[in-house]
Design a protein around this motif. Structure first.
Motif, PDB file in Angstrom:
ATOM      1  N   HIS A 280       0.842  -1.208   0.000  1.00  0.00           N
ATOM      2  CA  HIS A 280       0.000   0.000   0.000  1.00  0.00           C
ATOM      3  C   HIS A 280       0.876   1.256   0.000  1.00  0.00           C
ATOM      4  CE1 HIS A 280      -4.012  -1.703   0.367  1.00  0.00           C
ATOM      5  NE2 HIS A 280      -3.566  -2.543   1.283  1.00  0.00           N
ATOM      6  N   ILE A 281       1.949   1.236   0.775  1.00  0.00           N
ATOM      7  CA  ILE A 281       2.843   2.394   0.825  1.00  0.00           C
ATOM      8  C   ILE A 281       3.510   2.612  -0.528  1.00  0.00           C
ATOM      9  CG2 ILE A 281       5.034   3.212   1.787  1.00  0.00           C
ATOM     10  CD1 ILE A 281       4.131   2.083   4.487  1.00  0.00           C
ATOM     11  N   ALA A 282       3.918   1.536  -1.178  1.00  0.00           N
ATOM     12  CA  ALA A 282       4.582   1.654  -2.484  1.00  0.00           C
ATOM     13  C   ALA A 282       3.676   2.318  -3.510  1.00  0.00           C
ATOM     14  CB  ALA A 282       5.005   0.265  -2.968  1.00  0.00           C
ATOM     15  N   ASN A 283       2.362   2.151  -3.362  1.00  0.00           N
ATOM     16  CA  ASN A 283       1.413   2.716  -4.322  1.00  0.00           C
ATOM     17  C   ASN A 283       0.932   4.112  -3.945  1.00  0.00           C
ATOM     18  OD1 ASN A 283       1.438   0.372  -5.919  1.00  0.00           O
ATOM     19  ND2 ASN A 283      -0.124  -0.616  -4.645  1.00  0.00           N
ATOM     20  N   ALA A 284       1.405   4.652  -2.838  1.00  0.00           N
ATOM     21  CA  ALA A 284       0.927   5.951  -2.353  1.00  0.00           C
ATOM     22  C   ALA A 284       1.871   7.078  -2.758  1.00  0.00           C
ATOM     23  CB  ALA A 284       0.792   5.916  -0.835  1.00  0.00           C
ATOM     24  N   ASP A 285       1.296   8.284  -2.866  1.00  0.00           N
ATOM     25  CA  ASP A 285       2.108   9.486  -3.056  1.00  0.00           C
ATOM     26  C   ASP A 285       2.406  10.157  -1.721  1.00  0.00           C
ATOM     27  OD1 ASP A 285       2.051   9.440  -5.984  1.00  0.00           O
ATOM     28  OD2 ASP A 285      -0.078   9.929  -5.765  1.00  0.00           O
ATOM     29  N   LEU A 286       1.526   9.958  -0.757  1.00  0.00           N
ATOM     30  CA  LEU A 286       1.670  10.535   0.572  1.00  0.00           C
ATOM     31  C   LEU A 286       1.142   9.544   1.589  1.00  0.00           C
ATOM     32  CD1 LEU A 286       2.144  12.953   2.547  1.00  0.00           C
ATOM     33  CD2 LEU A 286      -0.205  13.659   2.040  1.00  0.00           C
ATOM     34  N   VAL A 287       1.869   9.400   2.698  1.00  0.00           N
ATOM     35  CA  VAL A 287       1.466   8.496   3.771  1.00  0.00           C
ATOM     36  C   VAL A 287       1.182   9.322   5.025  1.00  0.00           C
ATOM     37  CG1 VAL A 287       2.141   6.552   5.226  1.00  0.00           C
ATOM     38  CG2 VAL A 287       2.882   6.640   2.827  1.00  0.00           C
ATOM     39  N   ILE A 288       0.031   9.082   5.635  1.00  0.00           N
ATOM     40  CA  ILE A 288      -0.327   9.760   6.884  1.00  0.00           C
ATOM     41  C   ILE A 288      -0.555   8.694   7.948  1.00  0.00           C
ATOM     42  CG2 ILE A 288      -1.899  11.354   8.032  1.00  0.00           C
ATOM     43  CD1 ILE A 288      -2.717  12.390   5.272  1.00  0.00           C
ATOM     44  N   THR A 289       0.132   8.832   9.057  1.00  0.00           N
ATOM     45  CA  THR A 289      -0.038   7.913  10.169  1.00  0.00           C
ATOM     46  C   THR A 289      -0.327   8.712  11.433  1.00  0.00           C
ATOM     47  OG1 THR A 289       0.953   6.024  11.335  1.00  0.00           O
ATOM     48  CG2 THR A 289       2.435   7.840  10.734  1.00  0.00           C
ATOM     49  N   GLY A 290      -0.356   8.062  12.574  1.00  0.00           N
ATOM     50  CA  GLY A 290      -0.594   8.794  13.805  1.00  0.00           C
ATOM     51  C   GLY A 290      -0.867   7.869  14.971  1.00  0.00           C
ATOM     52  N   GLU A 291      -0.853   8.446  16.162  1.00  0.00           N
ATOM     53  CA  GLU A 291      -1.174   7.738  17.397  1.00  0.00           C
ATOM     54  C   GLU A 291      -1.518   8.772  18.456  1.00  0.00           C
ATOM     55  OE1 GLU A 291       2.414   5.533  17.966  1.00  0.00           O
ATOM     56  OE2 GLU A 291       3.491   7.199  18.881  1.00  0.00           O
ATOM     57  N   HIS A 315      10.801   5.694   0.028  1.00  0.00           N
ATOM     58  CA  HIS A 315      11.040   7.107  -0.346  1.00  0.00           C
ATOM     59  C   HIS A 315       9.737   7.877  -0.518  1.00  0.00           C
ATOM     60  CE1 HIS A 315      15.196   5.874  -0.893  1.00  0.00           C
ATOM     61  NE2 HIS A 315      14.788   4.918  -1.714  1.00  0.00           N
ATOM     62  N   LYS A 316       8.809   7.647   0.416  1.00  0.00           N
ATOM     63  CA  LYS A 316       7.531   8.338   0.385  1.00  0.00           C
ATOM     64  C   LYS A 316       7.464   9.334   1.541  1.00  0.00           C
ATOM     65  CE  LYS A 316       5.944   5.546  -2.837  1.00  0.00           C
ATOM     66  NZ  LYS A 316       5.562   5.979  -4.207  1.00  0.00           N
ATOM     67  N   PRO A 317       6.905  10.518   1.310  1.00  0.00           N
ATOM     68  CA  PRO A 317       6.731  11.481   2.412  1.00  0.00           C
ATOM     69  C   PRO A 317       5.721  10.954   3.421  1.00  0.00           C
ATOM     70  CG  PRO A 317       5.597  12.248   0.442  1.00  0.00           C
ATOM     71  CD  PRO A 317       6.398  11.040   0.031  1.00  0.00           C
ATOM     72  N   VAL A 318       5.993  11.214   4.707  1.00  0.00           N
ATOM     73  CA  VAL A 318       5.106  10.686   5.740  1.00  0.00           C
ATOM     74  C   VAL A 318       4.805  11.760   6.782  1.00  0.00           C
ATOM     75  CG1 VAL A 318       7.079   9.702   6.992  1.00  0.00           C
ATOM     76  CG2 VAL A 318       4.780   8.856   7.462  1.00  0.00           C
ATOM     77  N   ILE A 319       3.532  11.889   7.107  1.00  0.00           N
ATOM     78  CA  ILE A 319       3.046  12.869   8.080  1.00  0.00           C
ATOM     79  C   ILE A 319       2.492  12.115   9.279  1.00  0.00           C
ATOM     80  CG2 ILE A 319       1.276  14.628   8.524  1.00  0.00           C
ATOM     81  CD1 ILE A 319       1.437  15.339   5.535  1.00  0.00           C
ATOM     82  N   ALA A 320       2.798  12.605  10.474  1.00  0.00           N
ATOM     83  CA  ALA A 320       2.237  12.026  11.694  1.00  0.00           C
ATOM     84  C   ALA A 320       1.308  13.027  12.358  1.00  0.00           C
ATOM     85  CB  ALA A 320       3.354  11.638  12.659  1.00  0.00           C
ATOM     86  N   ILE A 321       0.072  12.606  12.560  1.00  0.00           N
ATOM     87  CA  ILE A 321      -0.894  13.392  13.333  1.00  0.00           C
ATOM     88  C   ILE A 321      -1.106  12.670  14.658  1.00  0.00           C
ATOM     89  CG2 ILE A 321      -3.267  14.225  13.457  1.00  0.00           C
ATOM     90  CD1 ILE A 321      -3.285  14.407  10.432  1.00  0.00           C
ATOM     91  N   CYS A 322      -0.913  13.360  15.752  1.00  0.00           N
ATOM     92  CA  CYS A 322      -1.016  12.723  17.062  1.00  0.00           C
ATOM     93  C   CYS A 322      -1.825  13.612  18.004  1.00  0.00           C
ATOM     94  CB  CYS A 322       0.374  12.466  17.645  1.00  0.00           C
ATOM     95  SG  CYS A 322       1.430  13.922  17.656  1.00  0.00           S
ATOM     96  N   GLY A 323      -2.203  13.029  19.124  1.00  0.00           N
ATOM     97  CA  GLY A 323      -2.873  13.851  20.119  1.00  0.00           C
ATOM     98  C   GLY A 323      -1.911  14.843  20.727  1.00  0.00           C
ATOM     99  N   SER A 324      -0.742  14.331  21.124  1.00  0.00           N
ATOM    100  CA  SER A 324       0.271  15.189  21.728  1.00  0.00           C
ATOM    101  C   SER A 324       1.657  14.639  21.416  1.00  0.00           C
ATOM    102  CB  SER A 324       0.081  15.258  23.253  1.00  0.00           C
ATOM    103  OG  SER A 324       0.266  13.968  23.830  1.00  0.00           O
ATOM    104  N   VAL A 325       2.657  15.490  21.597  1.00  0.00           N
ATOM    105  CA  VAL A 325       4.062  15.103  21.459  1.00  0.00           C
ATOM    106  C   VAL A 325       4.694  15.262  22.827  1.00  0.00           C
ATOM    107  CG1 VAL A 325       6.265  15.556  20.318  1.00  0.00           C
ATOM    108  CG2 VAL A 325       4.117  15.876  19.071  1.00  0.00           C
ATOM    109  N   ASP A 326       5.329  14.189  23.309  1.00  0.00           N
ATOM    110  CA  ASP A 326       5.825  14.203  24.682  1.00  0.00           C
ATOM    111  C   ASP A 326       7.301  13.823  24.746  1.00  0.00           C
ATOM    112  OD1 ASP A 326       5.982  14.287  27.433  1.00  0.00           O
ATOM    113  OD2 ASP A 326       5.180  12.276  27.710  1.00  0.00           O
ATOM    114  N   GLY A 327       8.121  14.756  25.192  1.00  0.00           N
ATOM    115  CA  GLY A 327       9.504  14.461  25.527  1.00  0.00           C
ATOM    116  C   GLY A 327      10.420  14.170  24.362  1.00  0.00           C
TER     117      GLY A 327
END
Length: 381
Positions: A280-291, A315-327
């Motif tokens: 799935h990642i190989a076929n994507a132009d942009l990857v969005i993940t998160g926790e 070699h795909k760009p990846v964005i992380a959306i999260c509730g918070s970033v800690d430490g």
């Protein structure tokens, strides 16, 4: 533009599929014509079966089993069309099944897990994926093994009672009635815990206190589990007590390796392989993940870190959306092209959890708008 959305759940607020939908809803407001692939992810713990059900289909099986205190409850597992069963042990022996007052790892049992496995074997499963996590037990899987037909006897040749506290009395093991289908079934254990069965880093010392044990009881349990492993070895079974992951789920990792020839691997890797994440990642132009929280553990087998690693490999760009970033220091977030917390304002924990969907959607809108602005400016200059 092909956008792959592959986040973990946000604990206590949103299931992984709902996180996917919130992100898609936000991005669609800016990029309505993009192609979106929603691929909720998990790391082998709670929610793994739901994720695999979404990706692979299958049928839910409901079974009456015994809970950690040997009371009847209804638990479920996922049975896929290819003969694979996906079992989360917390369904049968989870800590959430007990009140705080009931928590006592000296007596709690993993018997119900064995009942789920028996049901899957009886329905033709030839591969069983087991998610370890959230157990209320510290019995080295003895309860599970008893349900599968293994008989454990004390010095007076009485069958041992349930619970890890009884294992110090073990004298003899009889496997003549052990479910024969286990020998022809592949067991894969999704586990991110590397603790051995016994010792200072073992199941009893590290995890039993979380399950209701006081220091004296934790020491007693460690002694009992060590004795269990010794008797197993005396009966010709492999010495697995020091193998990484043997102490997972109160020693269920040990039992599954020793008696079911199970292989333990990263929970994330197990799920990623099952849903063909790399493809799935190989076929994507942009990857969005998160926790829910991006922290030092993100790169240690968690979903967001694993998705990022695969995206980088492709070699795909990846964005992380999260509730918070800690430490995290800036250098520790370089595995992502963008890291964006989603909490929009200072509020109570309850309100933040309740507003998770709207917060994630708003964050996704803003990220998408920033991407579109970048495209516009690149064209202008």
């Amino acid at each position: 533009m092909n956008i792959l959305i592959a986040p973990d759940s946000f604990k206590e607020s949103l299931a992984a599929i709902d996180v996917c939908r919130a992100i898609q809803s936000g991005f669609s407001q800016v990029f309505p014509d993009a192609d979106y692939t929603l691929l909720p992810m998990a790391d082998g713990g709670e929610g793994t079966s739901e994720v695999l059900s979404y990706a692979l289909g299958g049928d839910w099986q409901s079974v009456v089993v015994n809970d950690p205190l040997m009371r009847p409850i209804t638990a479920r597992y996922l049975l896929l069309d290819n003969g694979t069963a996906v079992i989360e042990i917390a369904e049968a022996c989870g800590l959430h099944l007990l009140t705080i007052e009931e928590r006592n790892p000296l007596v709690t049992s993993s018997f119900g897990v064995g009942e789920l496995i028996n049901d899957a074997l009886n329905k033709g499963a030839k591969r069983i994926i087991i998610g370890l996590g959230g157990s209320a037990t510290n019995d080295a899987g003895a309860g599970m093994l008893a349900a599968l037909g293994l008989h454990l006897y004390d010095v007076k040749d009485n069958v041992l009672a349930q619970g890890g506290g009884q294992l110090d009395n073990l004298q003899r093991i009889d496997d003549s009635m052990f479910n024969p289908n286990i020998a022809t079934t592949t067991f894969e254990v999704a586990c991110d815990v590397t603790n051995p069965l016994c010792g200072a880093l073992g199941a009893s010392a590290i995890f039993a206190p979380q399950k209701g044990a006081n220091p004296v009881q934790a020491t007693q349990l460690d002694k009992s589990l060590n004795h269990f492993a010794t008797v197993c070895q005396q009966h010709g079974y492999a010495d697995n007590k020091n193998i990484a992951g043997a102490g997972a789920a109160g020693g269920l990792g040990f039992a599954l390796m020793t008696f079911c020839n199970a292989t333990l691997q990263s929970g994330f890797d197990t799920v990623a392989q099952a849903v063909n994440l790399s493809e799935h990642i190989a076929n994507a132009d942009l990857v969005i993940t998160g926790e829910g929280k991006l922290d030092a553990q993100t790169s240690m087998g968690k979903v967001a870190g694993g998705v990022s690693e695969l995206a980088r490999a492709h070699h795909k760009p990846v964005i992380a959306i999260c509730g918070s970033v800690d430490g995290l220091r800036p250098a520790q977030t370089t595995q992502f092209d963008v890291v964006m917390p989603s909490i929009q304002k200072i509020d109570t924990s309850d309100n933040v959890l309740k507003g998770a969907y709207d917060n994630i959607e708003t964050t996704a809108v803003n990220i998408a708008a920033a991407i579109k602005l970048g495209q516009t400016m690149r064209t202008a200059f």
